[in-house]
Design a protein around this motif. Structure first.
Motif, PDB file in Angstrom:
ATOM      1  N   ARG A 187     -26.707 -10.310  11.126  1.00  0.00           N
ATOM      2  CA  ARG A 187     -26.604  -9.837   9.778  1.00  0.00           C
ATOM      3  C   ARG A 187     -25.661  -8.822   9.255  1.00  0.00           C
ATOM      4  O   ARG A 187     -25.642  -7.975   8.439  1.00  0.00           O
ATOM      5  CB  ARG A 187     -28.153  -9.333   9.472  1.00  0.00           C
ATOM      6  CG  ARG A 187     -28.586  -8.110  10.373  1.00  0.00           C
ATOM      7  CD  ARG A 187     -29.951  -7.842   9.766  1.00  0.00           C
ATOM      8  NE  ARG A 187     -30.518  -6.726  11.019  1.00  0.00           N
ATOM      9  CZ  ARG A 187     -30.560  -5.571  10.659  1.00  0.00           C
ATOM     10  NH1 ARG A 187     -30.304  -5.177   9.518  1.00  0.00           N
ATOM     11  NH2 ARG A 187     -31.229  -4.664  11.656  1.00  0.00           N
ATOM     12  N   LEU A 188     -24.532  -8.972  10.144  1.00  0.00           N
ATOM     13  CA  LEU A 188     -23.325  -8.061   9.620  1.00  0.00           C
ATOM     14  C   LEU A 188     -21.987  -8.670   9.452  1.00  0.00           C
ATOM     15  O   LEU A 188     -21.718  -9.798  10.247  1.00  0.00           O
ATOM     16  CB  LEU A 188     -23.020  -7.303  10.909  1.00  0.00           C
ATOM     17  CG  LEU A 188     -21.485  -6.110  10.665  1.00  0.00           C
ATOM     18  CD1 LEU A 188     -21.985  -5.292   9.670  1.00  0.00           C
ATOM     19  CD2 LEU A 188     -21.613  -5.827  12.120  1.00  0.00           C
ATOM     20  N   THR A 189     -21.308  -8.570   8.208  1.00  0.00           N
ATOM     21  CA  THR A 189     -20.178  -9.383   7.958  1.00  0.00           C
ATOM     22  C   THR A 189     -18.969  -8.177   7.872  1.00  0.00           C
ATOM     23  O   THR A 189     -18.903  -7.290   7.306  1.00  0.00           O
ATOM     24  CB  THR A 189     -20.372 -10.082   6.455  1.00  0.00           C
ATOM     25  OG1 THR A 189     -21.273 -10.682   6.682  1.00  0.00           O
ATOM     26  CG2 THR A 189     -19.109 -10.579   6.180  1.00  0.00           C
ATOM     27  N   LEU A 190     -17.869  -8.506   8.515  1.00  0.00           N
ATOM     28  CA  LEU A 190     -16.631  -7.685   8.315  1.00  0.00           C
ATOM     29  C   LEU A 190     -15.835  -8.118   7.456  1.00  0.00           C
ATOM     30  O   LEU A 190     -15.266  -9.168   7.514  1.00  0.00           O
ATOM     31  CB  LEU A 190     -16.164  -7.653  10.068  1.00  0.00           C
ATOM     32  CG  LEU A 190     -17.072  -7.264  10.950  1.00  0.00           C
ATOM     33  CD1 LEU A 190     -16.395  -7.319  12.165  1.00  0.00           C
ATOM     34  CD2 LEU A 190     -17.521  -5.710  10.632  1.00  0.00           C
ATOM     35  N   HIS A 191     -15.037  -7.444   6.503  1.00  0.00           N
ATOM     36  CA  HIS A 191     -14.280  -7.569   5.623  1.00  0.00           C
ATOM     37  C   HIS A 191     -13.094  -6.855   5.767  1.00  0.00           C
ATOM     38  O   HIS A 191     -12.805  -5.530   5.690  1.00  0.00           O
ATOM     39  CB  HIS A 191     -14.767  -7.459   4.356  1.00  0.00           C
ATOM     40  CG  HIS A 191     -16.033  -8.109   3.713  1.00  0.00           C
ATOM     41  ND1 HIS A 191     -16.151  -9.258   3.302  1.00  0.00           N
ATOM     42  CD2 HIS A 191     -17.185  -7.601   4.002  1.00  0.00           C
ATOM     43  CE1 HIS A 191     -17.346  -9.666   3.144  1.00  0.00           C
ATOM     44  NE2 HIS A 191     -18.098  -8.402   3.466  1.00  0.00           N
ATOM     45  N   PRO A 192     -11.805  -7.507   6.345  1.00  0.00           N
ATOM     46  CA  PRO A 192     -10.177  -6.821   6.293  1.00  0.00           C
ATOM     47  C   PRO A 192      -9.729  -6.844   4.820  1.00  0.00           C
ATOM     48  O   PRO A 192      -9.890  -7.695   4.053  1.00  0.00           O
ATOM     49  CB  PRO A 192      -9.785  -7.803   7.068  1.00  0.00           C
ATOM     50  CG  PRO A 192     -10.193  -9.031   7.046  1.00  0.00           C
ATOM     51  CD  PRO A 192     -11.581  -8.779   6.685  1.00  0.00           C
ATOM     52  N   GLY A 193      -9.527  -5.409   4.677  1.00  0.00           N
ATOM     53  CA  GLY A 193      -8.556  -5.146   3.431  1.00  0.00           C
ATOM     54  C   GLY A 193      -8.393  -4.057   3.139  1.00  0.00           C
ATOM     55  O   GLY A 193      -9.007  -3.056   4.009  1.00  0.00           O
ATOM     56  N   SER A 194      -7.716  -3.365   2.251  1.00  0.00           N
ATOM     57  CA  SER A 194      -7.344  -2.062   1.768  1.00  0.00           C
ATOM     58  C   SER A 194      -7.786  -1.694   0.463  1.00  0.00           C
ATOM     59  O   SER A 194      -7.490  -2.439  -0.392  1.00  0.00           O
ATOM     60  CB  SER A 194      -5.841  -1.724   1.956  1.00  0.00           C
ATOM     61  OG  SER A 194      -5.593  -0.582   1.440  1.00  0.00           O
ATOM     62  N   PHE A 195      -8.496  -0.727   0.354  1.00  0.00           N
ATOM     63  CA  PHE A 195      -9.012  -0.295  -1.082  1.00  0.00           C
ATOM     64  C   PHE A 195      -8.044  -0.001  -2.132  1.00  0.00           C
ATOM     65  O   PHE A 195      -8.171   0.221  -3.224  1.00  0.00           O
ATOM     66  CB  PHE A 195     -10.266   0.432  -0.940  1.00  0.00           C
ATOM     67  CG  PHE A 195      -9.984   1.896  -0.121  1.00  0.00           C
ATOM     68  CD1 PHE A 195      -9.200   2.999  -0.988  1.00  0.00           C
ATOM     69  CD2 PHE A 195     -10.584   2.299   0.689  1.00  0.00           C
ATOM     70  CE1 PHE A 195      -8.949   3.981  -0.179  1.00  0.00           C
ATOM     71  CE2 PHE A 195     -10.483   3.528   1.303  1.00  0.00           C
ATOM     72  CZ  PHE A 195      -9.785   4.233   0.649  1.00  0.00           C
ATOM     73  N   LYS A 196      -6.998   0.280  -1.432  1.00  0.00           N
ATOM     74  CA  LYS A 196      -5.666   0.834  -2.331  1.00  0.00           C
ATOM     75  C   LYS A 196      -5.287  -0.430  -2.910  1.00  0.00           C
ATOM     76  O   LYS A 196      -4.371  -0.180  -3.897  1.00  0.00           O
ATOM     77  CB  LYS A 196      -4.634   1.614  -1.179  1.00  0.00           C
ATOM     78  CG  LYS A 196      -5.160   2.919  -0.727  1.00  0.00           C
ATOM     79  CD  LYS A 196      -4.112   3.641  -0.114  1.00  0.00           C
ATOM     80  CE  LYS A 196      -4.439   4.980   0.448  1.00  0.00           C
ATOM     81  NZ  LYS A 196      -3.434   5.716   1.057  1.00  0.00           N
TER      82      LYS A 196
END
Length: 394
Positions: A275-284
């Motif tokens: 029940r875990l999803t990992l999202h790669p990215g930068s909030f900048k």
């Protein structure tokens, strides 16, 4: 007394005139001479003098704590009451120097001697040994103290330029990308050797981050949500702690592309993976993943300057559905009974570090309202001096 003699060309308020009169009295040597001798004022004068001396001598007290923590003396005494001879042997100093340490510890309540030739932890020592985060901060602060040795030079130079603290966090940012840890995120990575920068960083994060999210983990009804996204989730310690307590809650972690593979490795054997999803990215540079009715920012915002913080708040608003909530947890300025921790401690610390600033809960309320959140309220935390919490509803 003139009410219009200030450089702002505005009349002095009643409160200002009262404070000016107070300062004239308190600034009088004659007043202090007689106040210290009159029974009516003596106790107050003595207390104010003690507070003033604590401000003046506080650096020395912190260095005494450093000796107790860095040498392991604090833990050594916590294991069992010790004789004077045992303390002297443990410290490996000459007798005069060792006794200076012991007596200094007793003076600041780290040690106490309930009977002749026997020492055990004092009240301050007993609470400190139970707080690994505080002990990690005591070690870490040696960098801050070296940078503040000449505060005027530090303040006149470009913010964070050439400071030991900025170099530490510059290394930490690189180390985070390698090992799956984030500045302003969280980590439960095992401590490396304390002699290495990476080990010092890992030890600091592992010890201090739970201090922050412990302030909210039992005080907010996470079970009322369907899906939670933790921004800057790093190793996944916070998301895991929430997930284990809320078995029906789906989880997401948003972090740098360099971090996510290590997050995945950290959670390989976790029962939460389904029940875990990992999202790669930068909030900048990237948008925040949508589809979550709760987004958390755990000690993220105050490490960043206004433009980054404001952009991140706006992006979380855009990502939330109508009625979705944003939960902010971090140390904040202007906290009642803890004001020194905000603009004094974090104000200087973040200046030396070179990024971010402390913000008050009131400022966050205004920023969130301007963005468009419909309801903004404070959430009680057990120790506001460690972290406060704000809940904003879209």
């Amino acid at each position: 007394m003139s009410s219009k003699s200030n450089t702002l060309n505005q009349p002095y308020s009643l409160k200002t005139r009262w404070l000016m009169q107070r300062n004239r009295i308190f600034g009088s040597e004659r007043f202090h001479y007689w106040a210290a001798r009159l029974p009516l004022f003596r106790q107050v004068t003595q207390r104010k003098a003690a507070q003033q001396m604590d401000m003046i001598t506080g650096f020395v007290y912190s260095q005494i704590l450093f000796v107790f923590v860095e040498t392991g003396l604090l833990q050594y005494i916590s294991a069992s009451p010790r004789s004077t001879a045992e303390l002297l042997a443990f410290l490996e100093l000459n007798e005069d120097a060792a006794m200076r340490v012991v007596k200094a510890g007793a003076a600041i309540n780290v040690l106490e001697s309930p009977q002749p030739d026997l020492w055990l932890l004092g009240e301050m020592g007993a609470t400190l040994v139970a707080n690994p985060g505080a002990m990690a901060m005591i070690r870490h602060h040696q960098l801050l103290y070296s940078d503040l040795a000449n505060p005027m030079d530090m303040l006149k130079s470009q913010r964070g330029t050439g400071t030991s603290l900025s170099q530490f966090w510059h290394y930490a940012a690189h180390d985070a990308q390698i090992h799956g840890e984030r500045i302003g995120g969280d980590t439960d990575r095992k401590m490396n050797e304390e002699s290495s920068k990476g080990g010092a960083y890992s030890a600091l994060m592992a010890a201090t981050q739970p201090m922050i999210w412990d302030q909210i983990i039992g005080g907010y009804p996470f079970h009322q949500h369907d899906k939670m996204l933790d921004i800057g989730g790093g190793s996944g310690a916070f998301a895991s702690a929430i997930g284990m307590r809320n078995p029906d809650l789906s989880l997401g972690i948003f972090d740098l592309p360099e971090v996510i593979p290590h997050t995945r490795a950290n959670l390989t054997d976790s029962p939460l993976t389904s029940r875990l999803t990992l999202h790669p990215g930068s909030f900048k540079t990237d948008n925040i993943p949508n589809g979550y009715d709760l987004i958390t920012l755990i000690r993220i915002l105050h490490d960043h300057d206004d433009d980054v913080a404001q952009s991140l708040l706006s992006k979380t608003f855009d990502a939330l559905p109508k009625g979705g909530k944003l939960l902010i947890v971090e140390p904040m300025a202007e906290t009642p009974s803890a004001k020194k921790m905000g603009d004094a401690y974090f104000g200087m610390y973040l200046w030396v570090m070179g990024t971010g600033r402390p913000r008050s809960a009131q400022e966050y309320h205004k920023r969130l309202k301007t963005i468009g959140f419909s309801s903004i309220k404070d959430v009680n935390t057990p120790l506001p001096i460690i972290a406060r919490a704000i809940l904003a509803t879209k």
